[in-house]
Design a protein around this motif. Sequence first.
Motif, mmCIF file in Angstrom:
data_model
loop_
_atom_site.group_PDB
_atom_site.id
_atom_site.type_symbol
_atom_site.label_atom_id
_atom_site.label_comp_id
_atom_site.label_asym_id
_atom_site.label_seq_id
_atom_site.Cartn_x
_atom_site.Cartn_y
_atom_site.Cartn_z
ATOM 1 N N HIS A 52 10.232 -0.640 -27.512
ATOM 2 C CA HIS A 52 11.504 -0.844 -26.811
ATOM 3 C C HIS A 52 11.388 -0.433 -25.336
ATOM 4 O O HIS A 52 11.827 -1.169 -24.451
ATOM 5 N N ALA A 53 10.791 0.739 -25.095
ATOM 6 C CA ALA A 53 10.655 1.213 -23.717
ATOM 7 C C ALA A 53 9.861 0.226 -22.879
ATOM 8 O O ALA A 53 10.224 -0.082 -21.738
ATOM 9 N N ALA A 54 8.772 -0.295 -23.438
ATOM 10 C CA ALA A 54 7.944 -1.251 -22.701
ATOM 11 C C ALA A 54 8.674 -2.560 -22.464
ATOM 12 O O ALA A 54 8.566 -3.165 -21.383
ATOM 13 N N GLN A 55 9.452 -3.020 -23.442
ATOM 14 C CA GLN A 55 10.191 -4.266 -23.282
ATOM 15 C C GLN A 55 11.241 -4.156 -22.185
ATOM 16 O O GLN A 55 11.495 -5.122 -21.451
ATOM 17 N N VAL A 56 11.846 -2.991 -22.058
ATOM 18 C CA VAL A 56 12.861 -2.785 -21.022
ATOM 19 C C VAL A 56 12.227 -2.700 -19.640
ATOM 20 O O VAL A 56 12.697 -3.320 -18.680
ATOM 21 N N LEU A 57 11.135 -1.939 -19.534
ATOM 22 C CA LEU A 57 10.584 -1.596 -18.226
ATOM 23 C C LEU A 57 9.552 -2.596 -17.706
ATOM 24 O O LEU A 57 9.474 -2.841 -16.493
ATOM 25 N N SER A 58 8.768 -3.196 -18.594
ATOM 26 C CA SER A 58 7.650 -4.043 -18.157
ATOM 27 C C SER A 58 8.051 -5.185 -17.234
ATOM 28 O O SER A 58 7.305 -5.502 -16.292
ATOM 29 N N PRO A 59 9.211 -5.865 -17.444
ATOM 30 C CA PRO A 59 9.549 -6.984 -16.551
ATOM 31 C C PRO A 59 9.737 -6.591 -15.093
ATOM 32 O O PRO A 59 9.743 -7.457 -14.211
ATOM 33 N N THR A 60 9.884 -5.296 -14.821
ATOM 34 C CA THR A 60 10.117 -4.831 -13.451
ATOM 35 C C THR A 60 8.837 -4.363 -12.762
ATOM 36 O O THR A 60 8.873 -3.988 -11.585
ATOM 37 N N VAL A 61 7.713 -4.356 -13.499
ATOM 38 C CA VAL A 61 6.472 -3.760 -12.996
ATOM 39 C C VAL A 61 5.558 -4.851 -12.440
ATOM 40 O O VAL A 61 5.282 -5.850 -13.117
ATOM 41 N N ALA A 62 5.075 -4.646 -11.224
ATOM 42 C CA ALA A 62 4.284 -5.644 -10.509
ATOM 43 C C ALA A 62 2.838 -5.195 -10.320
ATOM 44 O O ALA A 62 2.542 -4.000 -10.273
ATOM 45 N N LEU A 63 1.971 -6.172 -10.201
ATOM 46 C CA LEU A 63 0.614 -5.957 -9.710
ATOM 47 C C LEU A 63 0.665 -6.127 -8.197
ATOM 48 O O LEU A 63 1.212 -7.111 -7.695
ATOM 49 N N ILE A 64 0.131 -5.156 -7.472
ATOM 50 C CA ILE A 64 0.124 -5.214 -6.016
ATOM 51 C C ILE A 64 -1.317 -5.367 -5.544
ATOM 52 O O ILE A 64 -2.171 -4.534 -5.847
ATOM 53 N N ILE A 65 -1.580 -6.463 -4.839
ATOM 54 C CA ILE A 65 -2.911 -6.775 -4.328
ATOM 55 C C ILE A 65 -2.909 -6.515 -2.827
ATOM 56 O O ILE A 65 -2.092 -7.072 -2.093
ATOM 57 N N VAL A 66 -3.804 -5.665 -2.383
ATOM 58 C CA VAL A 66 -3.803 -5.198 -0.997
ATOM 59 C C VAL A 66 -5.131 -5.546 -0.329
ATOM 60 O O VAL A 66 -6.203 -5.277 -0.880
ATOM 61 N N THR A 67 -5.043 -6.132 0.849
ATOM 62 C CA THR A 67 -6.225 -6.400 1.660
ATOM 63 C C THR A 67 -6.236 -5.458 2.850
ATOM 64 O O THR A 67 -5.214 -5.306 3.535
ATOM 65 N N THR A 68 -7.351 -4.791 3.066
ATOM 66 C CA THR A 68 -7.540 -3.925 4.225
ATOM 67 C C THR A 68 -8.836 -4.340 4.913
ATOM 68 O O THR A 68 -9.557 -5.231 4.446
ATOM 69 N N THR A 69 -9.148 -3.682 6.007
ATOM 70 C CA THR A 69 -10.401 -3.988 6.695
ATOM 71 C C THR A 69 -11.612 -3.618 5.859
ATOM 72 O O THR A 69 -12.720 -4.096 6.089
#
Length: 378
Positions: free
Chosen positions: A69-86
């Motif tokens: 239940h906790a995962a079903q509620v929270l997972s839709p709000t969680v993102a993968l963040i891809i970061v490019t740096t030098t």
Amino acid sequence: MAALAAAALALAACSTLPGSSDSPSASSPAASSQPGTSATPGQQPGPNQTPGQAVAPGPNSQGTFDSVHAAQVLSPTVALIIVTTTAGTGEGSGFVIQSAGGTSYLATNNHVVQGATKVLVAMPDGRHYTASVQGADALEDVAVVKVGDNLPVALFADSTRVQVGQPVVAIGSPLGSQGFGTVTVGVVSALHRTLSNVSGGDSRSSEALADVLQSDAPINPGNSGGPLGDGNGHVVGMNTANSSNAAGIGYAIPSRIVQRVAQNLIAGKAPGHPYLGVCFMTVEDALARDPSVKGYGVLVMGVAADTPAQRAGLKNGDVIERVDGVDLNNGQTFGGVIQLHNPGDPVRLTALRSGAKLELNTVLGDRPPGGGPTCNTP
């Protein structure tokens, strides 16, 4: 990340990719009503919350905890963040904390987006965006990124009500895109841990140390910036680091601190850092040096000049036992109580001096650059 860079820690940090990915265009399937987008019926936002956020009624017991239940509620709000740096490209996690009028804000760690030249956000429903960094606070290791769409919002629980032994879920992308939306389960192992590379030696601590939750929910590279959730699927902390010296130890920034910092960043303000101007050690550590120390809490080892501590009348050798009526025992720490305040807040300190109780009042300052003046300690 000065406040969380202890030698015995490894940041849960971005997982490193072999090369940069192409910038995906924003993909926008029709938004749908998803778990986490609104407050529980009957709940009202707290005084430090934005619309769409709610304080959970309290921690779930082990007997009623449902990780699915906790995962079903929270997972839709969680993102993968891809970061490019030098230096290349890496991946971390984040979660949506505010959404309105076609703009959404996600919380993540400062160390995830630090030095970014490009930030991409991928949601579990397939939508992905080029994001901008709204703001970051290196001291608290909190950052906010912004995307141009309405996204499902995670709800915050009150981290001051979290209990040791309470079951939690950690959600993030420990293996980048291969581990997208990974859920791990554990319990809160300890409250009010202090993690920093700033110390005075001999177990002395600075008030600038962060106040973090400890859990045994597995946290690995790529989990940084993801939420630690309770049984209601509400956020009690933001995962930030794990121990490099032991297995089963992870750390999360409490939700109250994440909220305070993130709301300032969203508003375009520099987050304040509550500051008293005192150096101290815990009474437990002081007893190892001097068994005659009385009281509980923290022993004042030095008071910096022209600070709220000096104006309050604190002196070396005082023992601070309470802050605003909160006892500094049973795991409650001085830094943990102070961190919940803003600069400019009045505080009452209950101290023990030569066996006599004192009530001292002052107004918290804002932590100066570099930590402020040094304490003259014995």
